[in-house]
Design a protein around this motif. Structure first.
Motif, PDB file in Angstrom:
ATOM      1  N   UNK A   1       0.691  -1.132   0.194  1.00  0.00           N
ATOM      2  CA  UNK A   1      -0.140   0.023  -0.036  1.00  0.00           C
ATOM      3  C   UNK A   1       0.980   1.246  -0.133  1.00  0.00           C
ATOM      4  N   UNK A   2       1.969   1.163   1.031  1.00  0.00           N
ATOM      5  CA  UNK A   2       2.791   2.637   1.111  1.00  0.00           C
ATOM      6  C   UNK A   2       3.577   2.629  -0.168  1.00  0.00           C
ATOM      7  N   UNK A   3       4.051   1.768  -0.982  1.00  0.00           N
ATOM      8  CA  UNK A   3       4.743   1.709  -2.191  1.00  0.00           C
ATOM      9  C   UNK A   3       4.067   2.345  -3.400  1.00  0.00           C
ATOM     10  N   UNK A   4       2.639   2.079  -2.985  1.00  0.00           N
ATOM     11  CA  UNK A   4       1.817   2.647  -4.147  1.00  0.00           C
ATOM     12  C   UNK A   4       0.951   4.104  -3.758  1.00  0.00           C
ATOM     13  N   UNK A   5       1.525   4.484  -2.739  1.00  0.00           N
ATOM     14  CA  UNK A   5       1.045   5.937  -2.092  1.00  0.00           C
ATOM     15  C   UNK A   5      -0.499   5.781  -1.597  1.00  0.00           C
ATOM     16  N   UNK A   6      -0.836   4.479  -1.221  1.00  0.00           N
ATOM     17  CA  UNK A   6      -2.320   4.164  -0.450  1.00  0.00           C
ATOM     18  C   UNK A   6      -2.206   4.117   0.699  1.00  0.00           C
ATOM     19  N   UNK A   7      -3.230   4.464   1.400  1.00  0.00           N
ATOM     20  CA  UNK A   7      -3.402   4.608   3.107  1.00  0.00           C
ATOM     21  C   UNK A   7      -4.026   3.260   3.443  1.00  0.00           C
ATOM     22  N   UNK A   8      -4.731   2.498   2.483  1.00  0.00           N
ATOM     23  CA  UNK A   8      -5.351   1.271   2.987  1.00  0.00           C
ATOM     24  C   UNK A   8      -5.297   0.199   1.934  1.00  0.00           C
ATOM     25  N   UNK A   9      -5.572  -0.914   2.642  1.00  0.00           N
ATOM     26  CA  UNK A   9      -5.644  -2.246   1.753  1.00  0.00           C
ATOM     27  C   UNK A   9      -6.981  -2.958   2.074  1.00  0.00           C
ATOM     28  N   UNK A  10      -7.577  -3.470   0.874  1.00  0.00           N
ATOM     29  CA  UNK A  10      -8.901  -4.099   0.872  1.00  0.00           C
ATOM     30  C   UNK A  10      -8.575  -5.562   1.226  1.00  0.00           C
ATOM     31  N   UNK A  11      -9.077  -6.140   2.362  1.00  0.00           N
ATOM     32  CA  UNK A  11      -9.079  -7.580   2.434  1.00  0.00           C
ATOM     33  C   UNK A  11     -10.245  -8.291   1.617  1.00  0.00           C
ATOM     34  N   UNK A  12      -9.843  -9.255   0.914  1.00  0.00           N
ATOM     35  CA  UNK A  12     -10.826  -9.822   0.083  1.00  0.00           C
ATOM     36  C   UNK A  12     -11.428 -11.190   0.773  1.00  0.00           C
ATOM     37  N   UNK A  13     -12.381 -11.443   1.241  1.00  0.00           N
ATOM     38  CA  UNK A  13     -12.828 -12.353   1.955  1.00  0.00           C
ATOM     39  C   UNK A  13     -13.113 -13.786   1.154  1.00  0.00           C
ATOM     40  N   UNK A  14     -12.946 -13.566  -0.130  1.00  0.00           N
ATOM     41  CA  UNK A  14     -12.744 -14.737  -0.776  1.00  0.00           C
ATOM     42  C   UNK A  14     -11.617 -15.446  -0.933  1.00  0.00           C
ATOM     43  N   UNK A  15     -10.628 -14.986  -0.572  1.00  0.00           N
ATOM     44  CA  UNK A  15      -9.257 -15.565  -0.562  1.00  0.00           C
ATOM     45  C   UNK A  15      -9.280 -16.315   0.553  1.00  0.00           C
ATOM     46  N   UNK A  16      -8.513 -17.626   0.577  1.00  0.00           N
ATOM     47  CA  UNK A  16      -8.707 -18.501   1.735  1.00  0.00           C
ATOM     48  C   UNK A  16      -7.832 -18.070   3.093  1.00  0.00           C
ATOM     49  N   UNK A  17      -6.898 -17.220   2.772  1.00  0.00           N
ATOM     50  CA  UNK A  17      -6.185 -16.700   4.100  1.00  0.00           C
ATOM     51  C   UNK A  17      -6.741 -15.889   4.830  1.00  0.00           C
ATOM     52  N   UNK A  18      -7.942 -15.225   4.359  1.00  0.00           N
ATOM     53  CA  UNK A  18      -8.766 -14.333   4.976  1.00  0.00           C
ATOM     54  C   UNK A  18     -10.091 -14.931   5.904  1.00  0.00           C
TER      55      UNK A  18
END
Length: 178
Positions: free
Chosen positions: A2-19
């Motif tokens: 996120x920071x390397x792309x100048x973003x201040x957030x991350x979207x967590x996708x609950x479809x991904x097994x790790x979430x």
């Protein structure tokens, strides 16, 4: 990332097994947010269909949404993005028939129950639910879908023009069209 792309957030996708519940490391997520000064949004499981006419299936998705809201509360996510499923349809030579049109009252009853459950789970946490890609409305044409009267435009909640921010709509102005 996120920071390397100048973003201040991350979207967590609950479809991904790790979430998924039981696998998502909430403590690590909170440490990362604190360390990098970011916040989270959550993309609700993309298969979510709480309005399935099979009660057992619908109850399962209600539970998925409950778990998602509870996860959001634990990581401080204030926005949950979800997609509405088009639903089951039958293609005939002369037209397409959506079950949500045929069983409209049952469908709308499930919608009301889902909204109520979400409101109860969210409580006073400030979480907003956003519906993305509203072109996939569950009726054969838009005027028969859920009608929402927005008394004020979305504020700085990062919702895009194609997203309906349900939490920006005062509950008294939400109504179902007949």
């Amino acid at each position: 990332l996120a920071k390397s792309n100048s973003l201040d957030f991350i979207e967590i996708n609950m479809s991904f097994p790790e979430f998924t519940p039981g696998k998502f490391d909430i403590e690590s997520a909170n440490e990362i947010a604190k360390e990098y000064g970011i916040f989270y949004t959550i993309h609700v499981d993309e298969a979510l269909n709480p309005f399935d006419f099979n009660k057992s299936v619908s109850e399962c998705y209600f539970n998925v949404m409950r778990d998602t809201i509870r996860t959001a509360r634990k990581i401080g996510a204030k926005i949950l993005n979800l997609h509405l499923q088009k639903g089951i349809y039958v293609t005939l030579p002369e037209k397409v028939i959506l079950l949500t049109d045929v069983y409209k009252e049952e469908y709308l009853s499930m919608v009301k129950a889902f909204i109520k459950m979400c409101e109860e789970e969210i409580g006073d946490s400030g979480i907003k639910i956003a519906i993305e890609n509203v072109d996939s409305n569950p009726f054969s044409y838009t005027p028969r879908s859920l009608c929402m009267k927005v008394t004020s435009p979305p504020t700085a909640n990062r919702c895009s023009p194609t997203t309906i921010c349900i939490s920006e709509i005062p509950p008294a102005t939400l109504r179902l069209c007949g």
